[in-house]
Design a protein around this motif. Sequence first.
Motif, PDB file in Angstrom:
ATOM      1  N   ALA A 163      40.340  34.136  54.618  1.00 38.76           N
ATOM      2  CA  ALA A 163      41.004  33.349  53.570  1.00 38.76           C
ATOM      3  C   ALA A 163      40.575  33.812  52.182  1.00 38.76           C
ATOM      4  O   ALA A 163      41.400  33.913  51.265  1.00 38.76           O
ATOM      5  N   CYS A 164      39.298  34.109  52.012  1.00 35.70           N
ATOM      6  CA  CYS A 164      38.805  34.548  50.699  1.00 35.70           C
ATOM      7  C   CYS A 164      39.271  35.964  50.367  1.00 35.70           C
ATOM      8  O   CYS A 164      39.560  36.262  49.202  1.00 35.70           O
ATOM      9  N   ILE A 165      39.370  36.819  51.368  1.00 34.86           N
ATOM     10  CA  ILE A 165      39.927  38.161  51.134  1.00 34.86           C
ATOM     11  C   ILE A 165      41.381  38.029  50.708  1.00 34.86           C
ATOM     12  O   ILE A 165      41.816  38.650  49.729  1.00 34.86           O
ATOM     13  N   LEU A 166      42.138  37.218  51.429  1.00 34.58           N
ATOM     14  CA  LEU A 166      43.534  36.985  51.083  1.00 34.58           C
ATOM     15  C   LEU A 166      43.654  36.395  49.683  1.00 34.58           C
ATOM     16  O   LEU A 166      44.497  36.828  48.896  1.00 34.58           O
ATOM     17  N   ALA A 167      42.803  35.446  49.365  1.00 33.13           N
ATOM     18  CA  ALA A 167      42.819  34.833  48.029  1.00 33.13           C
ATOM     19  C   ALA A 167      42.588  35.882  46.950  1.00 33.13           C
ATOM     20  O   ALA A 167      43.315  35.939  45.952  1.00 33.13           O
TER      21      ALA A 167
ATOM     22  N   VAL B 184      49.400  31.152  42.915  1.00 33.52           N
ATOM     23  CA  VAL B 184      49.220  29.831  43.519  1.00 33.52           C
ATOM     24  C   VAL B 184      48.826  29.968  44.989  1.00 33.52           C
ATOM     25  O   VAL B 184      47.928  29.274  45.472  1.00 33.52           O
ATOM     26  N   ALA B 185      49.465  30.875  45.706  1.00 32.35           N
ATOM     27  CA  ALA B 185      49.120  31.099  47.120  1.00 32.35           C
ATOM     28  C   ALA B 185      47.683  31.579  47.258  1.00 32.35           C
ATOM     29  O   ALA B 185      46.950  31.127  48.147  1.00 32.35           O
ATOM     30  N   GLY B 186      47.266  32.481  46.380  1.00 30.36           N
ATOM     31  CA  GLY B 186      45.884  32.961  46.413  1.00 30.36           C
ATOM     32  C   GLY B 186      44.893  31.855  46.109  1.00 30.36           C
ATOM     33  O   GLY B 186      43.865  31.720  46.778  1.00 30.36           O
ATOM     34  N   ALA B 187      45.192  31.064  45.095  1.00 27.53           N
ATOM     35  CA  ALA B 187      44.312  29.946  44.738  1.00 27.53           C
ATOM     36  C   ALA B 187      44.210  28.957  45.895  1.00 27.53           C
ATOM     37  O   ALA B 187      43.117  28.480  46.224  1.00 27.53           O
ATOM     38  N   CYS B 188      45.334  28.674  46.528  1.00 28.10           N
ATOM     39  CA  CYS B 188      45.328  27.745  47.661  1.00 28.10           C
ATOM     40  C   CYS B 188      44.586  28.330  48.864  1.00 28.10           C
ATOM     41  O   CYS B 188      43.926  27.595  49.607  1.00 28.10           O
ATOM     42  N   ALA B 189      44.681  29.635  49.053  1.00 22.72           N
ATOM     43  CA  ALA B 189      43.936  30.278  50.145  1.00 22.72           C
ATOM     44  C   ALA B 189      42.439  30.055  49.966  1.00 22.72           C
ATOM     45  O   ALA B 189      41.725  29.766  50.933  1.00 22.72           O
ATOM     46  N   TYR B 190      41.957  30.181  48.727  1.00 21.38           N
ATOM     47  CA  TYR B 190      40.532  29.917  48.488  1.00 21.38           C
ATOM     48  C   TYR B 190      40.218  28.430  48.652  1.00 21.38           C
ATOM     49  O   TYR B 190      39.258  28.065  49.331  1.00 21.38           O
ATOM     50  N   LEU B 191      41.025  27.585  48.028  1.00 19.80           N
ATOM     51  CA  LEU B 191      40.732  26.145  48.044  1.00 19.80           C
ATOM     52  C   LEU B 191      40.720  25.586  49.460  1.00 19.80           C
ATOM     53  O   LEU B 191      39.824  24.810  49.815  1.00 19.80           O
ATOM     54  N   PHE B 192      41.708  25.964  50.268  1.00 18.84           N
ATOM     55  CA  PHE B 192      41.792  25.416  51.614  1.00 18.84           C
ATOM     56  C   PHE B 192      41.029  26.253  52.642  1.00 18.84           C
ATOM     57  O   PHE B 192      40.322  25.700  53.480  1.00 18.84           O
TER      58      PHE B 192
ATOM     59  N   ALA C 223      38.724  33.430  39.056  1.00 18.64           N
ATOM     60  CA  ALA C 223      39.175  33.131  40.413  1.00 18.64           C
ATOM     61  C   ALA C 223      39.176  34.388  41.285  1.00 18.64           C
ATOM     62  O   ALA C 223      38.757  34.342  42.450  1.00 18.64           O
ATOM     63  N   VAL C 224      39.615  35.507  40.727  1.00 19.54           N
ATOM     64  CA  VAL C 224      39.621  36.775  41.475  1.00 19.54           C
ATOM     65  C   VAL C 224      38.184  37.189  41.799  1.00 19.54           C
ATOM     66  O   VAL C 224      37.857  37.489  42.953  1.00 19.54           O
ATOM     67  N   ALA C 225      37.326  37.200  40.792  1.00 15.50           N
ATOM     68  CA  ALA C 225      35.935  37.622  40.994  1.00 15.50           C
ATOM     69  C   ALA C 225      35.219  36.688  41.960  1.00 15.50           C
ATOM     70  O   ALA C 225      34.507  37.139  42.875  1.00 15.50           O
TER      71      ALA C 225
END
Length: 149
Positions: free
Chosen positions: A136-140, A80-88, A4-6
């Motif tokens: 959003a992806c940077i934040l994720a 969870v916040a990072g994952a949601c930042a990518y997903l949304f 997820a990070v990569a």
Amino acid sequence: MVIAVAGSGLMAGLFFVFSFSVMDALAQMPTSEGMKAMQLINRTILNPVFLSVFFGTALACMLVTIISAWQRPPEYGLAVAGACAYLFGGFMVTAVFNVPLNNALDKLPLDAPESNHEWNRYLRLWTRWNHFRTAACILACVLLAIGLT
């Protein structure tokens, strides 16, 4: 979590390059040339490598969310916040805004009278949403990385 990070980092980089170089270059080209280049980019990017990273990162983020919410490790809220930042912000914005704009552009003839107006509209809207998904992806990536530690 590492995937997820990569993946979010890779997508952030791809979107960043489009926001701050590719779209500006295309905007400087004559309308028909810029449109044609973007149409080709949009077709070419739909390849196994890109699709694996794009969808694989979404899957990894869903798993991070489920596992983190279930196990509640330290810093799970950030994960969870990072994952949601990518997903949304990365995945859903692409599906809901950028892809429909790409599909509309693909149907537009290069020499149509309305092409110049539609191309300028496309550049404005597509780039605006791309800036959003870049952030959003940077934040994720950052939140997932913190959550990983």
